[in-house]
Design a protein around this motif. Structure first.
Motif, PDB file in Angstrom:
ATOM      1  N   ASP A 152      -3.072  43.147 -27.457  1.00 16.94           N
ATOM      2  CA  ASP A 152      -3.143  42.695 -26.064  1.00 16.94           C
ATOM      3  C   ASP A 152      -2.028  43.286 -25.203  1.00 16.94           C
ATOM      4  O   ASP A 152      -2.026  43.106 -23.982  1.00 16.94           O
ATOM      5  N   LEU A 153      -1.055  43.971 -25.821  1.00 20.38           N
ATOM      6  CA  LEU A 153       0.031  44.602 -25.078  1.00 20.38           C
ATOM      7  C   LEU A 153      -0.322  46.043 -24.707  1.00 20.38           C
ATOM      8  O   LEU A 153      -1.075  46.713 -25.415  1.00 20.38           O
ATOM      9  N   THR A 154       0.263  46.528 -23.632  1.00 21.06           N
ATOM     10  CA  THR A 154       0.181  47.949 -23.323  1.00 21.06           C
ATOM     11  C   THR A 154       1.022  48.715 -24.346  1.00 21.06           C
ATOM     12  O   THR A 154       1.932  48.143 -24.970  1.00 21.06           O
ATOM     13  N   PRO A 155       0.758  49.995 -24.565  1.00 20.06           N
ATOM     14  CA  PRO A 155       1.589  50.774 -25.496  1.00 20.06           C
ATOM     15  C   PRO A 155       3.071  50.722 -25.132  1.00 20.06           C
ATOM     16  O   PRO A 155       3.926  50.642 -26.021  1.00 20.06           O
ATOM     17  N   PHE A 156       3.392  50.747 -23.838  1.00 21.14           N
ATOM     18  CA  PHE A 156       4.787  50.665 -23.401  1.00 21.14           C
ATOM     19  C   PHE A 156       5.425  49.359 -23.857  1.00 21.14           C
ATOM     20  O   PHE A 156       6.523  49.344 -24.430  1.00 21.14           O
ATOM     21  N   ALA A 157       4.736  48.232 -23.634  1.00 20.71           N
ATOM     22  CA  ALA A 157       5.287  46.940 -24.020  1.00 20.71           C
ATOM     23  C   ALA A 157       5.423  46.817 -25.529  1.00 20.71           C
ATOM     24  O   ALA A 157       6.421  46.291 -26.040  1.00 20.71           O
ATOM     25  N   ALA A 158       4.432  47.295 -26.265  1.00 20.97           N
ATOM     26  CA  ALA A 158       4.470  47.203 -27.723  1.00 20.97           C
ATOM     27  C   ALA A 158       5.648  47.977 -28.290  1.00 20.97           C
ATOM     28  O   ALA A 158       6.266  47.561 -29.284  1.00 20.97           O
ATOM     29  N   GLU A 159       5.975  49.113 -27.660  1.00 25.47           N
ATOM     30  CA  GLU A 159       7.078  49.934 -28.144  1.00 25.47           C
ATOM     31  C   GLU A 159       8.430  49.366 -27.742  1.00 25.47           C
ATOM     32  O   GLU A 159       9.357  49.328 -28.551  1.00 25.47           O
ATOM     33  N   ARG A 160       8.542  48.907 -26.498  1.00 25.10           N
ATOM     34  CA  ARG A 160       9.838  48.503 -25.963  1.00 25.10           C
ATOM     35  C   ARG A 160      10.188  47.048 -26.239  1.00 25.10           C
ATOM     36  O   ARG A 160      11.368  46.696 -26.294  1.00 25.10           O
ATOM     37  N   PHE A 161       9.175  46.181 -26.400  1.00 23.13           N
ATOM     38  CA  PHE A 161       9.426  44.746 -26.504  1.00 23.13           C
ATOM     39  C   PHE A 161       8.714  44.160 -27.721  1.00 23.13           C
ATOM     40  O   PHE A 161       7.751  43.393 -27.580  1.00 23.13           O
ATOM     41  N   PRO A 162       9.167  44.498 -28.927  1.00 23.75           N
ATOM     42  CA  PRO A 162       8.481  44.011 -30.124  1.00 23.75           C
ATOM     43  C   PRO A 162       8.501  42.489 -30.263  1.00 23.75           C
ATOM     44  O   PRO A 162       7.645  41.929 -30.962  1.00 23.75           O
ATOM     45  N   PHE A 163       9.443  41.827 -29.580  1.00 21.34           N
ATOM     46  CA  PHE A 163       9.499  40.367 -29.650  1.00 21.34           C
ATOM     47  C   PHE A 163       8.364  39.720 -28.849  1.00 21.34           C
ATOM     48  O   PHE A 163       8.128  38.511 -28.965  1.00 21.34           O
ATOM     49  N   MET A 164       7.668  40.501 -28.030  1.00 21.87           N
ATOM     50  CA  MET A 164       6.530  39.961 -27.283  1.00 21.87           C
ATOM     51  C   MET A 164       5.301  39.910 -28.184  1.00 21.87           C
ATOM     52  O   MET A 164       4.271  40.514 -27.935  1.00 21.87           O
ATOM     53  N   ASN A 165       5.442  39.178 -29.262  1.00 18.84           N
ATOM     54  CA  ASN A 165       4.371  39.036 -30.241  1.00 18.84           C
ATOM     55  C   ASN A 165       4.386  37.601 -30.755  1.00 18.84           C
ATOM     56  O   ASN A 165       4.690  37.345 -31.915  1.00 18.84           O
ATOM     57  N   PRO A 166       4.088  36.667 -29.855  1.00 20.95           N
ATOM     58  CA  PRO A 166       4.262  35.261 -30.218  1.00 20.95           C
ATOM     59  C   PRO A 166       3.075  34.688 -30.979  1.00 20.95           C
ATOM     60  O   PRO A 166       1.953  35.176 -30.896  1.00 20.95           O
ATOM     61  N   SER A 167       3.365  33.638 -31.715  1.00 24.63           N
ATOM     62  CA  SER A 167       2.324  32.780 -32.269  1.00 24.63           C
ATOM     63  C   SER A 167       2.535  31.388 -31.694  1.00 24.63           C
ATOM     64  O   SER A 167       3.652  30.859 -31.717  1.00 24.63           O
ATOM     65  N   PHE A 168       1.467  30.809 -31.169  1.00 19.11           N
ATOM     66  CA  PHE A 168       1.536  29.455 -30.622  1.00 19.11           C
ATOM     67  C   PHE A 168       0.931  28.428 -31.586  1.00 19.11           C
ATOM     68  O   PHE A 168       0.738  27.269 -31.224  1.00 19.11           O
ATOM     69  N   ALA A 169       0.647  28.867 -32.803  1.00 19.17           N
ATOM     70  CA  ALA A 169      -0.051  28.004 -33.756  1.00 19.17           C
ATOM     71  C   ALA A 169       0.738  26.757 -34.123  1.00 19.17           C
ATOM     72  O   ALA A 169       0.155  25.751 -34.544  1.00 19.17           O
ATOM     73  N   HIS A 170       2.063  26.820 -33.982  1.00 16.22           N
ATOM     74  CA  HIS A 170       2.903  25.671 -34.345  1.00 16.22           C
ATOM     75  C   HIS A 170       3.526  25.006 -33.116  1.00 16.22           C
ATOM     76  O   HIS A 170       4.430  24.187 -33.245  1.00 16.22           O
ATOM     77  N   MET A 171       3.062  25.343 -31.918  1.00 21.22           N
ATOM     78  CA  MET A 171       3.638  24.768 -30.703  1.00 21.22           C
ATOM     79  C   MET A 171       2.993  23.413 -30.447  1.00 21.22           C
ATOM     80  O   MET A 171       2.024  23.270 -29.707  1.00 21.22           O
ATOM     81  N   THR A 172       3.567  22.393 -31.066  1.00 22.48           N
ATOM     82  CA  THR A 172       2.971  21.061 -31.027  1.00 22.48           C
ATOM     83  C   THR A 172       3.651  20.123 -30.035  1.00 22.48           C
ATOM     84  O   THR A 172       3.134  19.033 -29.774  1.00 22.48           O
ATOM     85  N   THR A 173       4.797  20.499 -29.494  1.00 21.11           N
ATOM     86  CA  THR A 173       5.460  19.654 -28.499  1.00 21.11           C
ATOM     87  C   THR A 173       4.669  19.707 -27.188  1.00 21.11           C
ATOM     88  O   THR A 173       4.213  20.776 -26.778  1.00 21.11           O
ATOM     89  N   PRO A 174       4.468  18.575 -26.521  1.00 16.04           N
ATOM     90  CA  PRO A 174       3.696  18.572 -25.268  1.00 16.04           C
ATOM     91  C   PRO A 174       4.259  19.553 -24.242  1.00 16.04           C
ATOM     92  O   PRO A 174       5.479  19.664 -24.080  1.00 16.04           O
ATOM     93  N   ALA A 175       3.364  20.244 -23.541  1.00 11.14           N
ATOM     94  CA  ALA A 175       3.799  21.218 -22.543  1.00 11.14           C
ATOM     95  C   ALA A 175       2.780  21.330 -21.430  1.00 11.14           C
ATOM     96  O   ALA A 175       1.569  21.220 -21.658  1.00 11.14           O
ATOM     97  N   LEU A 176       3.284  21.558 -20.228  1.00  9.17           N
ATOM     98  CA  LEU A 176       2.469  21.940 -19.089  1.00  9.17           C
ATOM     99  C   LEU A 176       2.569  23.451 -18.939  1.00  9.17           C
ATOM    100  O   LEU A 176       3.658  23.987 -18.704  1.00  9.17           O
ATOM    101  N   VAL A 177       1.462  24.143 -19.106  1.00  8.28           N
ATOM    102  CA  VAL A 177       1.405  25.589 -18.956  1.00  8.28           C
ATOM    103  C   VAL A 177       0.898  25.893 -17.548  1.00  8.28           C
ATOM    104  O   VAL A 177      -0.140  25.363 -17.134  1.00  8.28           O
ATOM    105  N   VAL A 178       1.632  26.723 -16.804  1.00  9.08           N
ATOM    106  CA  VAL A 178       1.281  27.050 -15.420  1.00  9.08           C
ATOM    107  C   VAL A 178       0.991  28.544 -15.344  1.00  9.08           C
ATOM    108  O   VAL A 178       1.828  29.369 -15.721  1.00  9.08           O
TER     109      VAL A 178
END
Length: 311
Positions: A182-208
Motif C-alpha cells: 500500500d506504500l509508494t516505492p519512495f515511502a517503502a524505501e525511506r520509511f520502513p517503520f510505516m508498516n503497522p499492524s493494528f491487529a492488537h490495537m484493543t484500547t478504545p480510540a477515535l480515528v479521524v
C-alpha cells in the motif's frame, strides 16, 4: 454544524508552561514538553499529544487550547524529528526516531511527578487513572503504538509490543494506514517503520480521517487513513469520524495560521475539538453521555461536516 449543537462544559482559564525539561539519558537531547491545563480544578484527566513530522511542542494550538480550557491537562513533547532540533539525516538516531517517539510519551508518564512539581499550581491535580494518547499524522502512529498497534518486522513478524496499560483511550488524527504494497516505492524505501499492524490495537480510540486526504506516501486513496479503525479488533469502543472535504490538516488543526493547511475550515476544526472532547469524556468516564449526545447531534444535522461509525 453550529458549535453549540454539541454541548460541552464552559471554558475556563488555562495555564501553559514550556519548556518543562525531562532528563533523557541515551536520547541525545533532554525531552522538552509543554503543559497546558485548567487554572483550577482537581483530578484532571491527561492527554499526551504527539505532533506530526517536523512540528514541536508549539503546534496544534486549536486542539490543545480547546481541550485544556474544557478540563484536560495536555502534555506535548518535542520529538527528535522536530525542525527546531534540525537532526541531520545521517544522525544515527534518525532510523529509530519512530521508537524514540513512543519512548518520549512513556517517559512523560514515568515523570508525571517531576512535571507536576515543575508547573506552578499543578501539583496533586492530575488524575493518573484517566490518560489518553492523541496524535496527528506520524504522531497518530506514535500514539497508536501505546494503544497496541505494532510496527511489523522486516520479515513480516508482528513486531514488538510497545503498548502501555496506563493509557486508556486514544484520538488518532489522519494516521497512516497499512504498509507493504500500500506504500509508494519512495515511502517503502525511506520509511520502513510505516508498516503497522493494528491487529492488537484493543484500547478504545477515535480515528479521524478526511475523505480528501490523498497521501503521497500511499498508492491508495483517502480510505488508507481509516485503516486504524478498519483493521483493528472490533467491540472495543472504537469509532471512526470521516470528515467531508478534509485533507491532511483536517481543516487546520496544526495551528491557527499555518501555511501548509490546504483545506482551511474553522467549522471543521471546531467539530474535531468537540467530538474528540466528547469521545474522551465518555471513554474515560463511562457514566458520561457526551459521546452519545454528540453523535446524535451530528446525525440530526441537515448538512453535516462528517459522519461517525462505531464498532
Amino acid at each position: 454544524m453550529k458549535s453549540m449543537e454539541i454541548i460541552v462544559n464552559a471554558p475556563t482559564p488555562v495555564i501553559s508552561m514550556k519548556p518543562v525539561v525531562l532528563p533523557a539519558p541515551g536520547r541525545g537531547e533532554d525531552l522538552q514538553v509543554r503543559v497546558s491545563a485548567p487554572a483550577a480544578g482537581h483530578e484532571l484527566p491527561i492527554i499526551l499529544f504527539s505532533h506530526g513530522f517536523g512540528w514541536s511542542l508549539d503546534g496544534y494550538a486549536p486542539l490543545v487550547d480547546y481541550w485544556a480550557a474544557h478540563g484536560f491537562a495536555v502534555i506535548q513533547p518535542t520529538h527528535l524529528d522536530s525542525r527546531t532540533l534540525n537532526l541531520p539525516p545521517d544522525d544515527p538516531r534518525t532510523p529509530l526516531i519512530w521508537r524514540h517517539r513512543v519512548e518520549d510519551l512513556k517517559r512523560i508518564l514515568d515523570e508525571l511527578d517531576r512535571i507536576e512539581a515543575s508547573v506552578p499550581g499543578l501539583s496533586g491535580r492530575l488524575d493518573r487513572s484517566r490518560i489518553a494518547a492523541a496524535g496527528h499524522s506520524w504522531g497518530g502512529q506514535t500514539a497508536s503504538m501505546l494503544l497496541g498497534a505494532r510496527v511489523l518486522d522486516p520479515d513480516g513478524g508482528e513486531g514488538e509490543d510497545m503498548s502501555d496499560s496506563r493509557v486508556k483511550a486514544g484520538v488518532l488524527l489522519a494516521t497512516p494506514g497499512r504498509g507493504g504494497a500500500d506504500l509508494t516505492p519512495f515511502a517503502a524505501e525511506r520509511f520502513p517503520f510505516m508498516n503497522p499492524s493494528f491487529a492488537h490495537m484493543t484500547t478504545p480510540a477515535l480515528v479521524v480521517a478526511g475523505d480528501r486526504d490523498q497521501s503521497r506516501l500511499s498508492v491508495r486513496g483517502p480510505d488508507w487513513f481509516a485503516d486504524p479503525y478498519r483493521l483493528s479488533p472490533g467491540g472495543n469502543g472504537k469509532s471512526l469520524l470521516t470528515l467531508f472535504g478534509a485533507e491532511h490538516s483536517l481543516g487546520g488543526i496544526p495551528g491557527y495560521t499555518v501555511a501548509e493547511t490546504t483545506d482551511e475550515s474553522p467549522e471543521r476544526v471546531a467539530l474535531i475539538q468537540r467530538l474528540a472532547w466528547a469521545y474522551l469524556r465518555s471513554t474515560l468516564y463511562p457514566e458520561d453521555s457526551s459521546w452519545a449526545e454528540a453523535r446524535h447531534a451530528l446525525a440530526e444535522e441537515p448538512n453535516p461536516l462528517g459522519r461517525v461509525e462505531c464498532d
